[in-house]
Every structure is written in structure tokens, then in C-alpha cells.
Design a protein around this motif. Structure first.
Motif, PDB file in Angstrom:
ATOM      1  N   VAL A 238      52.664  33.309  28.834  1.00  0.00           N
ATOM      2  CA  VAL A 238      51.634  33.676  29.639  1.00  0.00           C
ATOM      3  C   VAL A 238      51.741  34.977  30.305  1.00  0.00           C
ATOM      4  CG1 VAL A 238      49.852  32.925  31.267  1.00  0.00           C
ATOM      5  CG2 VAL A 238      50.463  31.250  29.563  1.00  0.00           C
ATOM      6  N   LYS A 239      50.798  35.951  30.062  1.00  0.00           N
ATOM      7  CA  LYS A 239      51.202  36.945  31.088  1.00  0.00           C
ATOM      8  C   LYS A 239      49.666  37.510  31.762  1.00  0.00           C
ATOM      9  CE  LYS A 239      52.504  40.555  33.329  1.00  0.00           C
ATOM     10  NZ  LYS A 239      53.455  40.175  34.445  1.00  0.00           N
ATOM     11  N   HIS A 240      49.527  37.147  33.002  1.00  0.00           N
ATOM     12  CA  HIS A 240      48.377  37.679  33.724  1.00  0.00           C
ATOM     13  C   HIS A 240      48.754  39.147  34.434  1.00  0.00           C
ATOM     14  CE1 HIS A 240      46.703  33.355  33.671  1.00  0.00           C
ATOM     15  NE2 HIS A 240      46.684  33.906  32.487  1.00  0.00           N
ATOM     16  N   PHE A 241      47.776  39.931  34.472  1.00  0.00           N
ATOM     17  CA  PHE A 241      47.730  41.091  35.450  1.00  0.00           C
ATOM     18  C   PHE A 241      46.685  41.040  36.573  1.00  0.00           C
ATOM     19  CE2 PHE A 241      49.630  42.759  31.272  1.00  0.00           C
ATOM     20  CZ  PHE A 241      50.822  43.228  31.710  1.00  0.00           C
ATOM     21  N   THR A 242      47.064  41.401  37.625  1.00  0.00           N
ATOM     22  CA  THR A 242      46.120  41.496  38.719  1.00  0.00           C
ATOM     23  C   THR A 242      45.664  43.152  38.827  1.00  0.00           C
ATOM     24  OG1 THR A 242      47.334  39.870  39.884  1.00  0.00           O
ATOM     25  CG2 THR A 242      45.647  41.122  40.949  1.00  0.00           C
ATOM     26  N   VAL A 243      44.369  42.963  38.729  1.00  0.00           N
ATOM     27  CA  VAL A 243      43.836  44.593  38.828  1.00  0.00           C
ATOM     28  C   VAL A 243      42.618  44.436  39.772  1.00  0.00           C
ATOM     29  CG1 VAL A 243      44.201  45.197  36.193  1.00  0.00           C
ATOM     30  CG2 VAL A 243      42.063  43.994  36.946  1.00  0.00           C
ATOM     31  N   LYS A 244      42.621  45.559  40.394  1.00  0.00           N
ATOM     32  CA  LYS A 244      41.529  45.758  41.457  1.00  0.00           C
ATOM     33  C   LYS A 244      40.374  46.551  40.671  1.00  0.00           C
ATOM     34  CE  LYS A 244      44.491  46.159  45.771  1.00  0.00           C
ATOM     35  NZ  LYS A 244      45.378  47.290  46.334  1.00  0.00           N
ATOM     36  N   THR A 245      39.160  46.072  41.084  1.00  0.00           N
ATOM     37  CA  THR A 245      37.956  46.545  40.556  1.00  0.00           C
ATOM     38  C   THR A 245      37.039  46.908  41.833  1.00  0.00           C
ATOM     39  OG1 THR A 245      37.030  44.275  39.955  1.00  0.00           O
ATOM     40  CG2 THR A 245      38.096  45.527  38.301  1.00  0.00           C
ATOM     41  N   ALA A 246      36.179  47.975  41.690  1.00  0.00           N
ATOM     42  CA  ALA A 246      35.463  48.427  42.711  1.00  0.00           C
ATOM     43  C   ALA A 246      34.112  47.826  42.522  1.00  0.00           C
ATOM     44  CB  ALA A 246      35.715  49.745  43.002  1.00  0.00           C
ATOM     45  N   ARG A 247      33.439  47.366  43.223  1.00  0.00           N
ATOM     46  CA  ARG A 247      32.141  47.166  43.271  1.00  0.00           C
ATOM     47  C   ARG A 247      31.496  47.692  44.579  1.00  0.00           C
ATOM     48  NH1 ARG A 247      31.222  41.510  41.964  1.00  0.00           N
ATOM     49  NH2 ARG A 247      32.597  41.922  40.239  1.00  0.00           N
ATOM     50  N   GLY A 248      30.697  48.980  44.532  1.00  0.00           N
ATOM     51  CA  GLY A 248      30.366  49.498  45.659  1.00  0.00           C
ATOM     52  C   GLY A 248      31.554  50.025  46.409  1.00  0.00           C
ATOM     53  N   VAL A 249      31.446  49.708  47.635  1.00  0.00           N
ATOM     54  CA  VAL A 249      32.849  50.109  48.467  1.00  0.00           C
ATOM     55  C   VAL A 249      33.727  48.885  48.449  1.00  0.00           C
ATOM     56  CG1 VAL A 249      31.487  51.862  50.004  1.00  0.00           C
ATOM     57  CG2 VAL A 249      31.417  49.550  50.622  1.00  0.00           C
ATOM     58  N   ARG A 250      33.586  48.079  48.195  1.00  0.00           N
ATOM     59  CA  ARG A 250      34.382  46.915  48.339  1.00  0.00           C
ATOM     60  C   ARG A 250      35.358  46.711  47.010  1.00  0.00           C
ATOM     61  NH1 ARG A 250      32.441  41.517  50.782  1.00  0.00           N
ATOM     62  NH2 ARG A 250      34.690  41.066  50.302  1.00  0.00           N
ATOM     63  N   ALA A 251      36.771  46.575  47.149  1.00  0.00           N
ATOM     64  CA  ALA A 251      37.522  46.268  46.150  1.00  0.00           C
ATOM     65  C   ALA A 251      37.825  44.642  45.880  1.00  0.00           C
ATOM     66  CB  ALA A 251      39.028  47.003  46.610  1.00  0.00           C
ATOM     67  N   TYR A 252      37.729  44.183  44.755  1.00  0.00           N
ATOM     68  CA  TYR A 252      37.919  42.775  44.273  1.00  0.00           C
ATOM     69  C   TYR A 252      39.366  42.890  43.575  1.00  0.00           C
ATOM     70  CZ  TYR A 252      33.001  41.939  45.683  1.00  0.00           C
ATOM     71  OH  TYR A 252      32.160  42.095  46.398  1.00  0.00           O
ATOM     72  N   LYS A 253      39.950  41.651  43.553  1.00  0.00           N
ATOM     73  CA  LYS A 253      41.037  41.431  42.676  1.00  0.00           C
ATOM     74  C   LYS A 253      40.687  40.624  41.638  1.00  0.00           C
ATOM     75  CE  LYS A 253      44.986  42.169  45.537  1.00  0.00           C
ATOM     76  NZ  LYS A 253      46.432  41.696  46.318  1.00  0.00           N
TER      77      LYS A 253
END
Lengths: 325, 324
Positions: free
Chosen positions: B13-28
Motif C-alpha cells: 500500500v502506498k498513500h501520498f498526502t497532497v495539499k489541495t486548495a479550495r478558495g484560500v484554504r488548503a486541505y490535506k
């Protein structure tokens, strides 16, 4: 095959001057493309297949020297003033590229970019052009085209971007569509979708399509005729079936033999690598890699002549025809 | 079946954590690049790993060598567990497992001579002996001239560079090579030579290969077994022959029918299974079977229960509720 010729090249040449000498990228190409047919242009990197069409579109960097003749519906493009080129480009001839992301403006909505393309060539209100853009997006198989038209390029996948490019290319109903490696960057299942759209454009709009590719499988699937290039010249051309069945030029034979296929235990590479185009070999450029080369090959530039259903630029084409792929 | 596998991957299993932006907020968000992948490779054998972009095939290749850390699962190389192994031992073991990358223009240092590049692994691994002689031997092994060792990468064509990449990978005398799209950047006439070279090296040196590629006709040519991946999961594993003649997962069947065959007669007579749309995002993969959103045979059940990779008794495991 009685349709009229819409794109015609005669002795078309492109040369790039460099510090080390002139790179003779395209060395005299003839080509006729008729309405409603797909012509595959195949060759390896550096064979001049892309440069030919970038050249006729006037898209090469300054300094590139172009000579010969390229006509679209009778309009000469070589040496044409900017005004003429601007009218022809996008209206009569449109082009799509390998990498749709770099061809789209990241800061504008997709719909807007298509509207711009339409209004550059036709007098139409913005609202009407937008309706037309949405129709085009629908034609190329983009679901929910009205919503998608309001999105930006980064919100589209690779396959969807290529559909947008095609929509933009056919926006003004061009007579000729030049597709330069349109599916090379895509996955095979998406490639199949894009090829199907090109075929639909061919049959429904009777467009003449030039498909530039290195993938002999893609050509076998969709092209009617094929033109093989090596070192800036045409080496062999003809109907697709004939070319794959009994190629008579050693380069075409070599290409087909180097592909993996069922029952082929060992692949047969073509020895060596493509020539330096500043000083290409005299006579036939392929002779240095050719297993059938004779002394005469270095003295004479072979011209295309009829061999069975094909035209081949090889001095020994008649004997080699029986060798098979 | 008596030969022990040299490489056994289990539940990787390999999971990567990425940041995505929605508006001004960043989500993991978590990208599930590889989910529960298991396979094994025996000495002298080639496993072809195929799939479209985003299928996780490259990530699997890198997890095998622990170039990236697996999130979970086990990778056993010659019986030793690599996951969680301490760095010194891992470095020793890397002598025996090497990787060849896709782009021979990017994988060689332009400022090092070819000889220095090829000798680098010998030095890193502190392998005793005459390195210069070994470099010459390696260059000959991959079909180049020993004199080439003093030249720089820019003096070589793509095909020759890929041979240099292979020579470098072979320097420490490995037993396993991970080949990540080794021929996809090359023209077909050149590709054939590199494919032949890989076959010869396998015969001579008894190497095991994990051959990662998207070109199914090349994979068929080189592989003994083929594993097909879709969105991080294995959907079908079979011998090359079985897979190409009796593929049973709808994705494999669609993939095979999508590859253009360089034969106009065959191409025009073929019935193609067209898939709709694109591969979904691995950040939010579909529930149940990940292929169901594009599958021509999907039913309600497919959204609820994930099909396990099951061998129905023919040594040909398939992850589908309704295999052909």
C-alpha cells in the motif's frame, strides 16, 4: 477518391541556419491531400514530419527558410503576406498538437477561448459564438458542455483538453486539419476515443486530415493513405493496406520489422541512427543504415516512382518488393 | 514452481498526502496510489506491470527498491523483508536490485563521463576490483565500445544512452532489475535493439525483471507474466500468453482492444470495446470496484462490494465479479 485536392505541397523545403551550417530539415516534399481523407505522415524523430507542417502554417521561428510551394484550395502559403496567412490559419487550415495544455491559455475559460477563435474569422455576436462553442464541445464528446465551457484548462483531463483543442480547430469548419501526434501523450483507452472523433470529423465534415505520428498502429487504424519520411524526404507512400502488406522501401520494411508482433521471437532493429541533417549522406540518406545498399545509392538521389500500388524512393524497390515486411 | 521467488510483494500500500486548495484554504487529501498489491517474481523471469497513467505502476516499482517508503505491506527480496529494514543492510542489498529509468536524457549526469557514471555504483557499494576494467566490460556487455567511457552523455543518441543506463544498473551485478518504461522514449527502430539487449542479458545473467510499461505489445514480447493495474489495484495477473488470448477482466479486454495494431487488415476488422471517460481521481476512487464507472458490464453490486483478486483455479487471478 475523386474528391478535390485541398492541400498540396510541391518541392517543399525547410532549412534552419545554425552556427555549424544549415540544417536541412525538409528536403523537397510533395504531398496531395483530398477532402474527406486521412493521410498518415510517419517517420522517426528528426525525419522532418512536424517541421513540414509547422512550416506551411508559418509557425516556425524566424530564420527558418522555407521554399517550394504549399497551397490550400489554391491559395499559396509560401511567402504569403501575414494578412493572407492570418486568414488561412484557423479558417482553412487548423492544427492540433501533442500537448494540449501548452496550447491553451491557462487564464481564460475554455468557452471564451473557443469564442475568440470563432470571432477571429466570422462576424458573430458573443452570445451566438458562445452557443456555437457549446455545440462544438458537445460534438467532440464533452459531457455537460454548458458547464464545462465556464471552466479553465487545468480543470480538464488530458483527453478532455485534446477534445477542446479539436473543438477549437473545427470551429471555423476548416478544409484541412493537421493533427501533430494528437494522441501520443494520452493513454490508449483515451487515444481510441480521440481517434474516433477524428474519424467522425473526416466523415461528417469531409475534412482533409493530416495525421502526423510515429505510431504505425495508429496509422493502420485510421489513415487512408500513408507517407513515410526519412531524413527530410518522402521514402515511400501509398494506400495503407498496400504499404503494410508489401513495403518496397528498406526503411519502411525495417520499421515494420522492428515492431513486436505475435510469433516474432526476436525483434529486428534498424542499425545505426538517423543522420546529421547539416551534412546528410549523399544520394539516398538511408543507405548508411540500409542492408541492401549498393554503390549507386551514394551517387544518385532516388526519386519516387511507382512500384505496384505504391510509390517508392529506392533504386532497388522492384527487387525488394518481394522481400515483404 | 519449485524455484523460490526472488521478489515477493504482499499487500503493498502506498498513500501520498497532497495539499489541495479550495478558495484560500488548503486541505490535506490522500492519494491512494497503490492499494493492496501482491505478486512475486522468480529468478530469470520477467513480470510485466502494465496500466495507464495514474495506475500506480511506477510507484510499485519504486516501493520495491524502497526508493519511496511503502505505507503498508511487505516486500521480500531473496527471503529478506525490506520494509522496515535498517539503512545499512538495505544499502548492501541494493547491490542486488537496481533500476533503469525511462528518460535516458534525464537519468545521466551531463557533467560526468560515461565511465564515471557507470563506475559510480561500484564506488558507492565499495565493490573491490579494477573499476576501469569493469566499466569497459560493462560497455561491451550492452553493445557499446569500451572507448566510449571517456565521452559525455550528450555525445550519444537516445538508444545509446539507455544502454549506458543499463550498464550502470548492471555494474554491481544485481539479480533483479526494475525497468521503468525503459524503451518508451525511444523510436521504434531503436527500441527493438534495446529490447533484444534486455532479453540477451536476462539469458546470460539470469536476471529477474519487473518491466513497467504502458505499451502492451512490448510487454507481451518481453514478459513471462503480466500484471494489469488500474487505479492502484491489480485487476488481473496471468502468463503473457493467457492474458493476450483469454483476458477475462473487462478492463484488460478494453485495454487490449484499444491498442492499435500495425496491420490495417486486422485493425479494420476489429471490434473495439470503447471505454467512456477518463481514469477517475485516485484521491477519491469509486466505491466497490474501482473500474465500475467505466465498465461496460458494471452492475449495482459492483458499487457495493470490492471484487477480490481471485484465482478461479487456472493460475489466472482476476478481480471482477463478472469475469468473462
Amino acid at each position: 477518391m475523386t474528391n478535390e485536392v485541398v492541400l498540396s505541397l510541391r518541392d517543399f523545403r525547410v532549412t534552419f541556419p545554425t552556427l555549424f551550417g544549415d540544417v536541412q530539415a525538409v528536403r523537397g516534399i510533395d504531398l496531395d491531400v483530398r477532402a474527406g481523407e486521412i493521410v498518415g505522415v510517419v517517420g522517426e524523430s528528426g525525419s522532418g514530419k512536424s517541421v513540414t507542417f509547422l512550416g506551411l502554417m508559418g509557425l516556425l521561428p524566424k530564420g527558418a527558410r522555407i521554399s517550394g510551394s504549399a497551397t490550400v484550395n489554391g491559395t499559396e502559403l509560401v511567402g504569403a503576406p501575414r494578412q493572407v496567412l492570418r486568414e488561412v490559419r484557423g479558417r482553412k487550415v487548423a492544427m492540433i498538437f501533442q500537448d494540449p495544455l501548452s496550447a491553451l491559455n491557462p487564464t481564460h475559460r475554455i468557452g471564451h477561448q473557443i469564442v475568440e477563435m470563432i470571432r477571429a474569422h466570422q462576424s458573430m455576436s458573443k452570445a451566438a459564438a458562445m452557443e456555437r462553442a457549446i455545440e462544438l464541445l458537445n460534438d467532440v464528446g464533452i459531457p455537460q458542455p454548458r458547464e464545462r465551457a465556464r471552466q479553465y484548462p487545468h480543470e480538464f483531463s488530458g483527453g478532455m483538453r485534446q477534445r477542446v483543442m479539436i473543438a477549437m480547430a473545427i470551429a471555423n469548419d476548416p478544409d484541412v486539419l493537421i493533427a501533430d501526434e494528437p494522441t501520443t501523450a494520452l493513454d490508449v483507452t483515451v487515444q481510441a476515443q480521440i481517434l474516433e472523433i477524428l474519424q467522425k470529423i473526416q466523415s461528417e465534415r469531409q475534412a482533409a486530415i493530416v495525421l502526423i505520428t510515429h505510431d504505425l498502429g495508429v496509422v493502420a487504424r485510421v489513415a487512408d493513405r500513408v507517407q513515410g519520411m526519412y531524413a527530410g524526404r518522402v521514402v515511400e507512400r501509398g494506400p495503407v493496406a498496400a504499404l503494410y502488406d508489401h513495403p518496397s522501401h528498406p526503411y519502411t520494411q525495417g520499421l515494420l520489422r522492428s515492431l513486436p508482433s505475435v510469433g516474432r521471437d526476436r525483434l529486428v532493429p534498424i542499425p545505426g541512427s538517423p543522420p546529421n541533417m547539416i551534412e546528410p549522406p549523399s544520394g539516398c540518406a538511408f543507405r548508411v543504415r540500409c542492408p541492401h545498399a549498393i554503390d549507386r545509392c551514394s551517387l544518385e538521389v532516388p526519386t519516387l516512382r511507382v512500384v505496384g500500388d505504391l510509390e517508392s524512393a529506392c533504386l532497388r524497390a522492384d527487387e525488394l518488393r518481394s522481400v515483404g515486411p | 514452481m519449485t524455484v523460490e521467488p526472488i521478489l515477493a510483494v504482499d499487500g503493498l500500500v502506498k498513500h501520498f498526502t497532497v495539499k489541495t486548495a479550495r478558495g484560500v484554504r488548503a486541505y490535506k487529501n490522500t492519494v491512494q496510489a497503490v492499494s493492496n498489491v501482491s505478486f512475486s517474481v522468480r529468478p530469470g523471469e520477467t513480470l510485466g506491470l502494465v496500466g495507464e497513467s495514474g495506475s500506480g505502476k511506477t510507484t510499485v516499482g519504486r516501493c520495491i527498491l524502497r526508493l519511496i517508503e511503502p505505507t503498508a505491506g511487505s516486500v521480500r527480496f531473496q527471503g529478506e523483508e525490506l520494509v522496515g529494514m535498517r539503512a545499512e543492510r538495505l544499502r548492501e542489498l541494493r547491490r542486488d536490485m537496481q533500476i533503469v529509468f525511462q528518460d535516458p536524457y534525464a537519468s545521466l549526469d551531463p557533467r560526468l563521463t560515461v565511465g564515471t557514471s557507470i563506475a559510480e555504483p561500484l564506488e558507492v557499494q565499495r565493490i573491490p576490483g579494477d573499476h576501469r576494467a569493469r566499466v569497459k566490460e560493462l560497455l561491451e556487455l550492452v553493445g557499446l565500445s569500451p572507448d566510449h567511457s571517456r565521452r559525455f552523455p550528450h555525445e550519444f543518441s537516445g538508444g545509446q544512452r539507455q544502454r549506458i543506463g543499463i550498464a550502470r544498473a548492471l555494474a554491481s551485478n544485481p539479480k533483479l532489475l526494475v525497468l521503468d518504461e525503459p524503451v518508451s522514449a525511444l523510436d521504434v527502430s531503436i527500441q527493438a535493439g534495446v529490447v533484444n539487449l534486455l532479453a540477451d542479458l536476462q539469458d546470460q545473467l539470469g536476471l529477474a525483471y519487473v518491466f513497467i510499461a504502458h505499451d502492451l505489445s512490448v510487454v507481451r514480447h518481453v514478459s513471462h507474466n503480466v500484471a494489469v493495474m488500474y487505479l492502484g489495484k491489480l485487476v488481473e495477473v496471468a502468463t503473457a500468453e493467457t492474458l493476450y488470448e483469454r483476458a477475462s477482466h473487462p478492463y484488460t479486454r478494453a485495454l487490449l482492444s484499444a491498442i492499435p495494431v500495425p496491420d490495417p487488415g486486422v485493425e479494420r476488422g476489429r471490434r473495439r470495446i470503447m471505454l467512456e471517460g477518463d481514469v477517475p481521481s485516485p484521491i477519491d476512487p469509486p466505491s466497490g470496484c474501482r473500474f465500475r464507472t467505466r465498465c461496460p458490464k458494471a452492475q449495482d453490486h459492483c458499487a457495493v462490494e470490492e471484487p477480490a483478486l481471485v484465482d478461479r483455479g487456472q493460475g489466472h487471478p482476476v478481480a471482477c465479479h463478472f469475469p468473462d
